[in-house]
Structure formats: structure tokens, C-alpha cells
Design an enzyme around this catalytic site. Structure first.
Site, PDB file in Angstrom:
ATOM      1  N   GLN A  44      20.124  56.523  10.967  1.00 35.67           N
ATOM      2  CA  GLN A  44      21.295  57.005  11.714  1.00 35.67           C
ATOM      3  C   GLN A  44      21.299  56.461  13.149  1.00 35.67           C
ATOM      4  O   GLN A  44      22.338  56.013  13.658  1.00 35.67           O
ATOM      5  CB  GLN A  44      21.276  58.545  11.722  1.00 35.67           C
ATOM      6  CG  GLN A  44      22.548  59.185  12.214  1.00 35.67           C
ATOM      7  CD  GLN A  44      23.731  58.937  11.272  1.00 35.67           C
ATOM      8  OE1 GLN A  44      23.534  58.709  10.080  1.00 35.67           O
ATOM      9  NE2 GLN A  44      24.929  58.945  11.809  1.00 35.67           N
ATOM     10  N   ASP A  69      -4.789  69.770  -5.875  1.00 34.50           N
ATOM     11  CA  ASP A  69      -5.118  70.478  -4.621  1.00 34.50           C
ATOM     12  C   ASP A  69      -5.851  69.538  -3.660  1.00 34.50           C
ATOM     13  O   ASP A  69      -5.649  69.589  -2.445  1.00 34.50           O
ATOM     14  CB  ASP A  69      -6.040  71.684  -4.897  1.00 34.50           C
ATOM     15  CG  ASP A  69      -5.287  72.870  -5.488  1.00 34.50           C
ATOM     16  OD1 ASP A  69      -4.043  72.834  -5.529  1.00 34.50           O
ATOM     17  OD2 ASP A  69      -5.967  73.834  -5.919  1.00 34.50           O
ATOM     18  N   CYS A 103      -3.171  59.507 -15.747  1.00 36.75           N
ATOM     19  CA  CYS A 103      -2.109  59.666 -16.753  1.00 36.75           C
ATOM     20  C   CYS A 103      -1.912  61.135 -17.102  1.00 36.75           C
ATOM     21  O   CYS A 103      -2.640  61.685 -17.948  1.00 36.75           O
ATOM     22  CB  CYS A 103      -2.476  58.898 -18.020  1.00 36.75           C
ATOM     23  SG  CYS A 103      -2.434  57.125 -17.832  1.00 36.75           S
ATOM     24  N   GLU A 145       3.321  63.648  -7.183  1.00 41.33           N
ATOM     25  CA  GLU A 145       2.225  64.630  -7.022  1.00 41.33           C
ATOM     26  C   GLU A 145       2.744  66.047  -6.747  1.00 41.33           C
ATOM     27  O   GLU A 145       2.168  66.788  -5.950  1.00 41.33           O
ATOM     28  CB  GLU A 145       1.210  64.154  -5.995  1.00 41.33           C
ATOM     29  CG  GLU A 145       0.400  62.988  -6.554  1.00 41.33           C
ATOM     30  CD  GLU A 145      -0.860  62.666  -5.809  1.00 41.33           C
ATOM     31  OE1 GLU A 145      -1.583  63.589  -5.410  1.00 41.33           O
ATOM     32  OE2 GLU A 145      -1.131  61.469  -5.637  1.00 41.33           O
ATOM     33  N   THR A 171       6.788  68.037  -6.896  1.00 38.48           N
ATOM     34  CA  THR A 171       8.027  67.966  -6.103  1.00 38.48           C
ATOM     35  C   THR A 171       7.993  68.973  -4.942  1.00 38.48           C
ATOM     36  O   THR A 171       7.160  69.890  -4.911  1.00 38.48           O
ATOM     37  CB  THR A 171       9.243  68.328  -6.989  1.00 38.48           C
ATOM     38  OG1 THR A 171       9.071  69.684  -7.443  1.00 38.48           O
ATOM     39  CG2 THR A 171       9.383  67.401  -8.182  1.00 38.48           C
ATOM     40  N   ALA A 172       8.971  68.793  -4.049  1.00 37.16           N
ATOM     41  CA  ALA A 172       9.107  69.714  -2.913  1.00 37.16           C
ATOM     42  C   ALA A 172       9.269  71.148  -3.424  1.00 37.16           C
ATOM     43  O   ALA A 172       8.786  72.103  -2.810  1.00 37.16           O
ATOM     44  CB  ALA A 172      10.315  69.296  -2.079  1.00 37.16           C
ATOM     45  N   ARG A 181      19.114  49.408  22.644  1.00 33.86           N
ATOM     46  CA  ARG A 181      20.536  49.389  22.284  1.00 33.86           C
ATOM     47  C   ARG A 181      21.383  50.048  23.395  1.00 33.86           C
ATOM     48  O   ARG A 181      21.175  51.228  23.719  1.00 33.86           O
ATOM     49  CB  ARG A 181      20.717  50.148  20.975  1.00 33.86           C
ATOM     50  CG  ARG A 181      22.149  50.332  20.530  1.00 33.86           C
ATOM     51  CD  ARG A 181      22.739  49.066  20.001  1.00 33.86           C
ATOM     52  NE  ARG A 181      24.042  49.294  19.384  1.00 33.86           N
ATOM     53  CZ  ARG A 181      24.887  48.319  19.122  1.00 33.86           C
ATOM     54  NH1 ARG A 181      24.592  47.057  19.408  1.00 33.86           N
ATOM     55  NH2 ARG A 181      26.042  48.597  18.553  1.00 33.86           N
ATOM     56  N   ILE A 212       3.606  55.981 -14.532  1.00 35.14           N
ATOM     57  CA  ILE A 212       2.180  55.872 -14.203  1.00 35.14           C
ATOM     58  C   ILE A 212       1.960  54.783 -13.147  1.00 35.14           C
ATOM     59  O   ILE A 212       2.209  53.592 -13.405  1.00 35.14           O
ATOM     60  CB  ILE A 212       1.343  55.567 -15.474  1.00 35.14           C
ATOM     61  CG1 ILE A 212       1.579  56.652 -16.537  1.00 35.14           C
ATOM     62  CG2 ILE A 212      -0.136  55.420 -15.127  1.00 35.14           C
ATOM     63  CD1 ILE A 212       1.296  58.082 -16.094  1.00 35.14           C
ATOM     64  N   GLY A 242       6.932  66.915 -16.681  1.00 37.37           N
ATOM     65  CA  GLY A 242       6.808  66.449 -15.290  1.00 37.37           C
ATOM     66  C   GLY A 242       6.267  67.587 -14.449  1.00 37.37           C
ATOM     67  O   GLY A 242       5.051  67.773 -14.353  1.00 37.37           O
TER      68      GLY A 242
HETATM   69  N1  COS Z   1      -6.609  75.691  -9.096  1.00 38.67           N
HETATM   70  C1  COS Z   1      -7.267  76.211 -10.167  1.00 38.67           C
HETATM   71  N2  COS Z   1      -6.643  76.876 -11.164  1.00 38.67           N
HETATM   72  C2  COS Z   1      -5.313  77.008 -11.077  1.00 38.67           C
HETATM   73  C3  COS Z   1      -4.561  76.487 -10.005  1.00 38.67           C
HETATM   74  C4  COS Z   1      -5.257  75.816  -8.979  1.00 38.67           C
HETATM   75  N3  COS Z   1      -4.623  75.290  -7.930  1.00 38.67           N
HETATM   76  N4  COS Z   1      -3.257  76.764 -10.203  1.00 38.67           N
HETATM   77  C5  COS Z   1      -3.177  77.456 -11.375  1.00 38.67           C
HETATM   78  N5  COS Z   1      -4.422  77.582 -11.888  1.00 38.67           N
HETATM   79  C6  COS Z   1      -4.795  78.297 -13.115  1.00 38.67           C
HETATM   80  C7  COS Z   1      -4.266  79.735 -13.106  1.00 38.67           C
HETATM   81  O1  COS Z   1      -5.169  80.592 -12.425  1.00 38.67           O
HETATM   82  C8  COS Z   1      -4.176  80.025 -14.576  1.00 38.67           C
HETATM   83  O2  COS Z   1      -5.458  80.277 -15.076  1.00 38.67           O
HETATM   84  P1  COS Z   1      -5.862  81.618 -15.913  1.00 38.67           P
HETATM   85  O3  COS Z   1      -4.761  81.866 -16.892  1.00 38.67           O
HETATM   86  O4  COS Z   1      -7.176  81.274 -16.537  1.00 38.67           O
HETATM   87  O5  COS Z   1      -5.960  82.699 -14.905  1.00 38.67           O
HETATM   88  C9  COS Z   1      -3.750  78.685 -15.163  1.00 38.67           C
HETATM   89  O6  COS Z   1      -4.147  77.679 -14.224  1.00 38.67           O
HETATM   90  C10 COS Z   1      -2.262  78.592 -15.399  1.00 38.67           C
HETATM   91  O7  COS Z   1      -1.619  78.811 -14.175  1.00 38.67           O
HETATM   92  P2  COS Z   1      -0.048  79.008 -14.067  1.00 38.67           P
HETATM   93  O8  COS Z   1       0.365  80.096 -15.018  1.00 38.67           O
HETATM   94  O9  COS Z   1       0.311  79.161 -12.640  1.00 38.67           O
HETATM   95  O10 COS Z   1       0.481  77.614 -14.647  1.00 38.67           O
HETATM   96  P3  COS Z   1       1.945  77.059 -14.840  1.00 38.67           P
HETATM   97  O11 COS Z   1       2.032  76.401 -16.167  1.00 38.67           O
HETATM   98  O12 COS Z   1       2.934  78.154 -14.528  1.00 38.67           O
HETATM   99  O13 COS Z   1       2.064  75.872 -13.763  1.00 38.67           O
HETATM  100  C11 COS Z   1       2.339  74.760 -11.646  1.00 38.67           C
HETATM  101  C12 COS Z   1       1.768  75.974 -12.459  1.00 38.67           C
HETATM  102  C13 COS Z   1       3.837  74.733 -11.627  1.00 38.67           C
HETATM  103  C14 COS Z   1       1.789  74.997 -10.244  1.00 38.67           C
HETATM  104  C15 COS Z   1       1.786  73.426 -12.254  1.00 38.67           C
HETATM  105  O14 COS Z   1       2.349  73.155 -13.510  1.00 38.67           O
HETATM  106  C16 COS Z   1       2.033  72.234 -11.337  1.00 38.67           C
HETATM  107  O15 COS Z   1       1.332  72.038 -10.349  1.00 38.67           O
HETATM  108  N6  COS Z   1       3.032  71.393 -11.671  1.00 38.67           N
HETATM  109  C17 COS Z   1       3.288  70.176 -10.961  1.00 38.67           C
HETATM  110  C18 COS Z   1       2.618  69.039 -11.648  1.00 38.67           C
HETATM  111  C19 COS Z   1       2.603  67.815 -10.800  1.00 38.67           C
HETATM  112  O16 COS Z   1       2.262  67.844  -9.626  1.00 38.67           O
HETATM  113  N7  COS Z   1       2.935  66.682 -11.424  1.00 38.67           N
HETATM  114  C20 COS Z   1       2.872  65.427 -10.764  1.00 38.67           C
HETATM  115  C21 COS Z   1       1.882  64.582 -11.495  1.00 38.67           C
HETATM  116  S1  COS Z   1       0.960  63.516 -10.483  1.00 38.67           S
HETATM  117  S2  COS Z   1       2.157  62.068  -9.983  1.00 38.67           S
END
Ligand code: COS
Length: 389
Positions: A338, A242, A126, A365, A367-368, A270, A159, A133
Site C-alpha cells: 500500500q 508445539d 508427511c 503448520e 491455520t490462524a 518518495r 508436502i 488438513g
Molecule cells: N500435546 C500433547 N497432546 C496433545 C496436544 C498437545 N499439544 N494437543 C492435544 N493433545 C492430546 C489431547 O490431550 C488428547 O489426548 P487424550 O484423549 O489422551 O487426553 C488428544 O491429543 C486429542 O486431542 P483433541 O481432542 O484436542 O484433538 P482434536 O482431534 O480435536 O484436534 C487440533 C486438535 C485441532 C489442535 C489438531 O488436530 C491440530 O493441531 N490440527 C492442526 C494440524 C496442523 O497443524 N496441520 C498442518 C500440518 S503441518 S504443514
């Protein structure tokens, strides 16, 4: 040294998953898509085959699969049916934050629940909210410390398995002012007072899977269910994604492969203008493009999952794989429709479902566009691209 040979364990896991996909999932995939649900019988069979608890360590009754093997199994299951596979795979996403941060007591209390073949339970991850998002740091579900635990309030949406889960890994904020520095996580049981299921979504694709809102209204969470303390939650989310994105990339490859096989078979059968349409260069080249990109997508997710398995940094590779795998699924399924022409637009042809299923691969997880954002951010720290270490 590059070694493309699979271990005996990996071959066995892929074979078992493929047979399950072929014999158990494919025969009911269209029906599950139409009905928007999966028979309990199938869930039990999947649990008995270890497919609902693949990544849980063996000591708790799980399959103990590493990320690479789990991703290859994911390709097979999504080849079978993306809706059913999403349901079966969601435990991995929900438990990855626990694999990173749970203490022994939490592992012992919760992991075995997901591994009982006679009474298989689900967990749900969650994070997403109506107002958060792609911007995961903007979550507003709040948690307040009390004398004997915590009080949780908020609403999660989209969820996976929200309506059928036994417990949830919930990301929440202790202090919204602190932005991502205020985020933590707790384990919340469905049975806790104040937990309710909101709207069940009526989706374009992966329709067999259960997607709901989950609402927390003054939920008392015991102290021992704190999973990630304030300040560490955002890192946990980022590390979780990751580690899991390679499996979503593999899902995209699985859906693309299913569509490619249908298109290839159809193009050979076909006949138009006096010969099978595969003999038309326009069609032949579309199929060549599909085959080439599926192979590339597989190598990308394997690289990301291999790095994850080795404990190496894999953020960049996971985003390469997820971006490519999602786009691949959409491109290949669209072209498979297609190639089928008018027939491909009809519900009795599998490619119609595959194209609807594929779209989510470019969304869930991350977006593109978020994947490209992560790749682009990594480029800031790269001065050259010499690949040999
Ligand atoms: N691993 C470890 N730490 C990470 C990291 C990673 N892959 N990516 C970022 N961080 C850390 C940064 O180093 C930073 O830490 P410090 O300030 O202590 O140095 C902190 O997290 C914030 O990073 P950042 O400023 O890049 O964060 P943002 O709020 O700008 O967001 C994205 C970064 C856009 C990459 C993030 O919000 C994201 O992945 N969004 C997508 C969410 C998603 O996938 N949702 C689907 C849900 S599952 S269905």
C-alpha cells in the site's frame, strides 16, 4: 529475571544466517520465485554453512541448535527469501518427530544423511492429506502389520520437499475406527518400491520451494522403520507442532521485517505533495504500527522457543506466536504494498513477492484459526491470568 541479551553463540548464528540471506539468497530470490526452483549450487552452500541440518544433534554432523537459536536463524533466512528458507528449514519439521521418538539405530541411519555437505539430502514431514488438513486425526493413509514389517497405502498432499526428499516421516493409521488412537508413524525411503511423487503444486507464494503430493502404493516398510507405534502418533504430531511453530512464527517476523524495511526506505525517498511521504501522518503511523508489531511478534516467538528449549510446556505460547506471526506477515506486507502504491503491485518491487509469500504463514503448520482454537481450548483450563508464577 528477564534477560534480553543474546549469547555469543546466538549472535554468531544470527550473523552467519543474515549474511547468507543477504549475500546468497536475496540476489537470486526473485529469479527462484519466477522459476519455481532453487539452484543446486545454493543448496550446497547452505548445507556447507550448516543451514539444512541446524537442529540435528552435533554427534550426527548437524548444528545442534536449540529451538530458540533455530527460530532466530529462521527469522534471518525468511528475511532473505521465504521460498528458499522453507526448503532449507523443512528438515527440522521432518526430523522433530524423530528427535522425539527415534531409537539410536534410526538416528544413526538417517540423521547423517541430512548432514553431508557434499551430498546434502532432504527429509519431508508427511501428515496432510486431501481429506485431513486442520483435522489431523482424520488421516486415512493406512498401515498394516505383516510378518516381516508393514504395508503402507495412501496419499499425502502439500508436502514441502516432497519431490526432492530422500526419506519421509509418514503419519498413518493402523485402525481408522480408533480415530486419533489408531495413528502411528514410519520412516519411508524415497527409494522403496511403490513410493511415487504426484502433482507438483503451482503456488501463489514461496514459489521457490518444492511442494508435491507423495503417494504410497503397497509400500513395504521394514520393521525397524517403525517410528511411533499405534496410539502414540497423534501425541507425537501435536508435540512436534508445539516445538516447530515458534520457527514458523519467526518466519512471519522475518517476512514482515523485510517488507517493513522496503516500505521505510521507499517512504523516505518518495516525494508527493512536496515532501517525502513518510512525513504524511497517515504513512508515518502505518510504519509505526509495523515497527511496534514486529517487535511484539519477535518477543512472542522467542518466548515460545525459549520454553521449548527449556523443555517447558509451550503449546499455548507456540500458538500465540504462530497466530500473531502469521497475521503480522500478512498485515505488514499488505501495508508495505500500500505504501508503495502502484509500484508495489509490480513484480519488479520486492514487496509484491513478500505479500504473496506471507499468505502461507497464516496457513501452514496450523491455520490462524487452529491456533485460536488451541489458545481457546487452553483458556478452558485457566482460571486466572496471574503471570508471575
Ligand atoms: N500435546 C500433547 N497432546 C496433545 C496436544 C498437545 N499439544 N494437543 C492435544 N493433545 C492430546 C489431547 O490431550 C488428547 O489426548 P487424550 O484423549 O489422551 O487426553 C488428544 O491429543 C486429542 O486431542 P483433541 O481432542 O484436542 O484433538 P482434536 O482431534 O480435536 O484436534 C487440533 C486438535 C485441532 C489442535 C489438531 O488436530 C491440530 O493441531 N490440527 C492442526 C494440524 C496442523 O497443524 N496441520 C498442518 C500440518 S503441518 S504443514
Amino acid at each position: 529475571m528477564v534477560d534480553f541479551e543474546l549469547t555469543e553463540e546466538q549472535k554468531a548464528a544470527c550473523k552467519m544466517a543474515h549474511e547468507f540471506a543477504l549475500n546468497e539468497m536475496r540476489p537470486i530470490a526473485l529469479e527462484c520465485d519466477k522459476e519455481g526452483k532453487i539452484p543446486d549450487e545454493l543448496i550446497k552452500k547452505a548445507a556447507a554453512a550448516g543451514l539444512t541440518a541446524m537442529a540435528i544433534p552435533e554427534e550426527y554432523g548437524g548444528g545442534g541448535l536449540d529451538q530458540l537459536t533455530a527460530a532466530m536463524v529462521s527469522e534471518e533466512l525468511f528475511w532473505g527469501c521465504a521460498g528458499i528458507a522453507t526448503t532449507l528449514g523443512a528438515n527440522s519439521l521432518a526430523t522433530t518427530p524423530m528427535m522425539i521418538a527415534a531409537n539410536d539405530d534410526q538416528r544413526q541411519r538417517y540423521f547423517p544423511r541430512l548432514c553431508d555437505p557434499d551430498d546434502p539430502k532432504f527429509a519431508a514431514f508427511c501428515l496432510t492429506e486431501p481429506g485431513a488438513g486442520s483435522d489431523a486425526a482424520a488421516i486415512s493413509t493406512t498401515i498394516q502389520e505383516t510378518d516381516d514389517g508393514y504395508i503402507l497405502n495412501g496419499q499425502k498432499c502439500f508436502i514441502t520437499n516432497g519431490g526432492i526428499a530422500d526419506f519421509y516421516t509418514v503419519f498413518c493409521t493402523f485402525d481408522k475406527e480408533k480415530k486419533y488412537g489408531g495413528i502411528g508413524a514410519v520412516i519411508v525411503e524415497r527409494a522403496y518400491e511403490g513410493v511415487s511423487i504426484g502433482k507438483k503444486e503451482d503456488k501463489m507464494g514461496i514459489r521457490a520451494s518444492n511442494t508435491t503430493e507423495v503417494i504410497f502404493d503397497n509400500v513395504k516398510v521394514p520393521k525397524e522403520n517403525l517410528l511411533v507405534p499405534m496410539g502414540q502418533g497423534f501425541y507425537n504430531v501435536m508435540t512436534t507442532l508445539d516445538l516447530t511453530r515458534a520457527s514458523v512464527a519467526a518466519a512471519g517476523v522475518g517476512v514482515a521485517r523485510a517488507a517493513f524495511e522496503e516500505a521505510l526506505k521507499y517512504a523516505k525517498e518518495r516525494v508527493q505533495f512536496g515532501r517525502p511521504i513518510i512525513a504524511q501522518q497517515s504513512i508515518n503511523f502505518m510504519l509505526a504500527e509495523m515497527a511496534m508489531k514486529i517487535e511484539a511478534g519477535r518477543r512472542l516467538y522467542q518466548l515460545a522457543a525459549w520454553k521449548a528449549t527449556k523443555g517447558l510446556p509451550c503449546s499455548l505460547e507456540s500458538s500465540y506466536a504462530k497466530a500473531f506471526g502469521g497475521d503480522l506477515a500478512m498485515e505488514v506486507t499488505t501495508n508495505a504494498v500500500q505504501i508503495h502504491g502502484g509500484y508495489g503491485y509490480m513484480k519488479e518491487y520486492l514487496v509484491e513477492k513478500l505479500m504473496r509469500d506471507a499468505k502461507i504463514m497464516q496457513i501452514y503448520e496450523g491455520t490462524a484459526q487452529i491456533q485460536r482454537l488451541v489458545i481457546g481450548a487452553n483458556l478452558m483450563g485457566i482460571t486466572d491470568a496471574y503471570p508471575w508464577g
